[in-house]
Write a protein that holds these residues in place. Structure first.
Motif, PDB file in Angstrom:
ATOM      1  N   ASN A 149       0.868  -1.171   0.000  1.00  0.00           N
ATOM      2  CA  ASN A 149       0.000   0.000   0.000  1.00  0.00           C
ATOM      3  C   ASN A 149       0.909   1.226   0.000  1.00  0.00           C
ATOM      4  O   ASN A 149       1.781   1.357   0.847  1.00  0.00           O
ATOM      5  CB  ASN A 149      -0.913   0.030   1.227  1.00  0.00           C
ATOM      6  CG  ASN A 149      -1.871   1.192   1.155  1.00  0.00           C
ATOM      7  OD1 ASN A 149      -2.793   1.170   0.356  1.00  0.00           O
ATOM      8  ND2 ASN A 149      -1.645   2.211   1.960  1.00  0.00           N
ATOM      9  N   TRP A 156      -4.451  10.351  -1.527  1.00  0.00           N
ATOM     10  CA  TRP A 156      -4.301   9.269  -2.509  1.00  0.00           C
ATOM     11  C   TRP A 156      -3.566   8.067  -1.920  1.00  0.00           C
ATOM     12  O   TRP A 156      -2.535   8.205  -1.280  1.00  0.00           O
ATOM     13  CB  TRP A 156      -3.523   9.750  -3.736  1.00  0.00           C
ATOM     14  CG  TRP A 156      -4.366  10.576  -4.654  1.00  0.00           C
ATOM     15  CD1 TRP A 156      -4.392  11.933  -4.733  1.00  0.00           C
ATOM     16  CD2 TRP A 156      -5.294  10.089  -5.609  1.00  0.00           C
ATOM     17  NE1 TRP A 156      -5.293  12.332  -5.682  1.00  0.00           N
ATOM     18  CE2 TRP A 156      -5.874  11.213  -6.249  1.00  0.00           C
ATOM     19  CE3 TRP A 156      -5.721   8.826  -6.004  1.00  0.00           C
ATOM     20  CZ2 TRP A 156      -6.824  11.100  -7.245  1.00  0.00           C
ATOM     21  CZ3 TRP A 156      -6.678   8.710  -6.994  1.00  0.00           C
ATOM     22  CH2 TRP A 156      -7.214   9.848  -7.601  1.00  0.00           C
ATOM     23  N   ASN A 157      -4.117   6.871  -2.171  1.00  0.00           N
ATOM     24  CA  ASN A 157      -3.484   5.589  -1.845  1.00  0.00           C
ATOM     25  C   ASN A 157      -3.526   4.693  -3.067  1.00  0.00           C
ATOM     26  O   ASN A 157      -4.514   4.709  -3.813  1.00  0.00           O
ATOM     27  CB  ASN A 157      -4.238   4.855  -0.726  1.00  0.00           C
ATOM     28  CG  ASN A 157      -3.799   5.265   0.646  1.00  0.00           C
ATOM     29  OD1 ASN A 157      -2.774   5.896   0.817  1.00  0.00           O
ATOM     30  ND2 ASN A 157      -4.594   4.902   1.637  1.00  0.00           N
ATOM     31  N   VAL A 158      -2.501   3.898  -3.247  1.00  0.00           N
ATOM     32  CA  VAL A 158      -2.467   2.872  -4.286  1.00  0.00           C
ATOM     33  C   VAL A 158      -2.165   1.560  -3.579  1.00  0.00           C
ATOM     34  O   VAL A 158      -1.269   1.488  -2.732  1.00  0.00           O
ATOM     35  CB  VAL A 158      -1.384   3.171  -5.353  1.00  0.00           C
ATOM     36  CG1 VAL A 158      -1.321   2.054  -6.375  1.00  0.00           C
ATOM     37  CG2 VAL A 158      -1.646   4.511  -6.019  1.00  0.00           C
ATOM     38  N   HIS A 159      -2.922   0.526  -3.929  1.00  0.00           N
ATOM     39  CA  HIS A 159      -2.800  -0.758  -3.258  1.00  0.00           C
ATOM     40  C   HIS A 159      -2.751  -1.876  -4.304  1.00  0.00           C
ATOM     41  O   HIS A 159      -3.462  -1.815  -5.310  1.00  0.00           O
ATOM     42  CB  HIS A 159      -4.018  -0.962  -2.338  1.00  0.00           C
ATOM     43  CG  HIS A 159      -4.128  -2.338  -1.776  1.00  0.00           C
ATOM     44  ND1 HIS A 159      -4.980  -3.268  -2.291  1.00  0.00           N
ATOM     45  CD2 HIS A 159      -3.493  -2.936  -0.748  1.00  0.00           C
ATOM     46  CE1 HIS A 159      -4.877  -4.391  -1.597  1.00  0.00           C
ATOM     47  NE2 HIS A 159      -3.978  -4.209  -0.661  1.00  0.00           N
ATOM     48  N   ALA A 160      -1.928  -2.884  -4.074  1.00  0.00           N
ATOM     49  CA  ALA A 160      -1.892  -4.068  -4.937  1.00  0.00           C
ATOM     50  C   ALA A 160      -1.585  -5.280  -4.070  1.00  0.00           C
ATOM     51  O   ALA A 160      -0.821  -5.189  -3.099  1.00  0.00           O
ATOM     52  CB  ALA A 160      -0.845  -3.922  -6.039  1.00  0.00           C
ATOM     53  N   THR A 172      -5.385  -8.140  -6.808  1.00  0.00           N
ATOM     54  CA  THR A 172      -6.222  -6.967  -6.576  1.00  0.00           C
ATOM     55  C   THR A 172      -5.366  -5.731  -6.748  1.00  0.00           C
ATOM     56  O   THR A 172      -4.252  -5.675  -6.252  1.00  0.00           O
ATOM     57  CB  THR A 172      -6.780  -6.975  -5.137  1.00  0.00           C
ATOM     58  OG1 THR A 172      -7.496  -8.185  -4.939  1.00  0.00           O
ATOM     59  CG2 THR A 172      -7.677  -5.794  -4.889  1.00  0.00           C
ATOM     60  N   VAL A 173      -5.884  -4.746  -7.461  1.00  0.00           N
ATOM     61  CA  VAL A 173      -5.224  -3.469  -7.627  1.00  0.00           C
ATOM     62  C   VAL A 173      -6.281  -2.393  -7.398  1.00  0.00           C
ATOM     63  O   VAL A 173      -7.388  -2.503  -7.937  1.00  0.00           O
ATOM     64  CB  VAL A 173      -4.608  -3.325  -9.042  1.00  0.00           C
ATOM     65  CG1 VAL A 173      -3.986  -1.956  -9.226  1.00  0.00           C
ATOM     66  CG2 VAL A 173      -3.590  -4.423  -9.308  1.00  0.00           C
ATOM     67  N   SER A 174      -5.937  -1.392  -6.608  1.00  0.00           N
ATOM     68  CA  SER A 174      -6.921  -0.335  -6.377  1.00  0.00           C
ATOM     69  C   SER A 174      -6.225   0.997  -6.154  1.00  0.00           C
ATOM     70  O   SER A 174      -5.056   1.050  -5.757  1.00  0.00           O
ATOM     71  CB  SER A 174      -7.797  -0.670  -5.161  1.00  0.00           C
ATOM     72  OG  SER A 174      -7.033  -0.674  -3.977  1.00  0.00           O
ATOM     73  N   ALA A 175      -6.974   2.045  -6.400  1.00  0.00           N
ATOM     74  CA  ALA A 175      -6.541   3.401  -6.094  1.00  0.00           C
ATOM     75  C   ALA A 175      -7.670   4.045  -5.285  1.00  0.00           C
ATOM     76  O   ALA A 175      -8.841   3.874  -5.598  1.00  0.00           O
ATOM     77  CB  ALA A 175      -6.276   4.204  -7.364  1.00  0.00           C
ATOM     78  N   THR A 176      -7.300   4.757  -4.235  1.00  0.00           N
ATOM     79  CA  THR A 176      -8.281   5.383  -3.354  1.00  0.00           C
ATOM     80  C   THR A 176      -8.027   6.866  -3.267  1.00  0.00           C
ATOM     81  O   THR A 176      -6.887   7.299  -3.108  1.00  0.00           O
ATOM     82  CB  THR A 176      -8.192   4.767  -1.937  1.00  0.00           C
ATOM     83  OG1 THR A 176      -8.333   3.360  -2.034  1.00  0.00           O
ATOM     84  CG2 THR A 176      -9.250   5.330  -1.026  1.00  0.00           C
TER      85      THR A 176
END
Length: 179
Positions: A149, A156-160, A172-176
């Motif tokens: 993370n 902004w956060n980016v998670h994989a 799983t890949v996401s941006a918050t």
């Protein structure tokens, strides 16, 4: 196979002779479509602790499903302990990397009936209806995961995350964006 169906209806001995009818060697198939609906209930928690740059989390979820066409609840249990390290990234927030495992215990079942066209089968009727009940569970309950993370900023956060091992693989890949 037709021989199996003929056994089911009591005419399987016709397939034992020297000259078996062609229906004994025919493959019969049907597609089962079930209308699955109902209510789903979940309870989850995510205990977490951090000491200096190290952290430990343990997302846990219990889920129960009340299916319209079944009696009783179908349940599952998921737990995924993770241990990791968070480090500041100069001018770009913080990066957290982690390793973990995921345990999933899920038992599922469906039931219903299928009707096959058996008009070419000797000694049988034109249609054969078979009632079925299928129970399935995951073949491997445990797999392993790795992820990160990146808290790029306060907003902004980016998670994989990727998991593998056993019979389950996923990513799983996401941006918050927080507002």
């Amino acid at each position: 196979l037709g021989a199996d169906l003929m056994d089911l209806v009591g005419t399987g001995d016709l397939c034992d002779g020297l000259v078996a009818p062609p229906a004994c060697f025919q493959t019969y198939s049907a597609t089962v479509r079930t209308d699955i609906g109902g209510d789903n209930y979940s309870l989850g928690l995510n205990p977490a602790v951090g000491v200096r740059q190290f952290f430990f989390t343990m997302p846990t979820t219990w889920t129960w499903t009340d299916l319209d066409n079944q009696e009783g609840l179908v349940g599952s249990f998921f737990i995924s302990p993770r241990i990791g390290l968070s480090v500041p990234v100069e001018g770009a927030g913080a990066l957290s990397v982690y390793l973990g495992a995921a345990y999933l215990e899920a038992d599922n079942f469906i039931n219903g009936s299928i009707t096959l066209d058996t008009s070419d089968m000797p000694g049988g009727s034109d249609r054969l209806t078979i009632e079925y009940w299928v129970q399935s569970d995951n073949s491997d309950r445990l797999n392993f995961l790795v992820g990160f993370n990146w808290a790029v900023s306060d907003r902004w956060n980016v998670h994989a995350e990727a998991d593998a091992g056993g019979s389950r693989q996923g990513a799983t890949v996401s941006a918050t964006w927080r507002f």
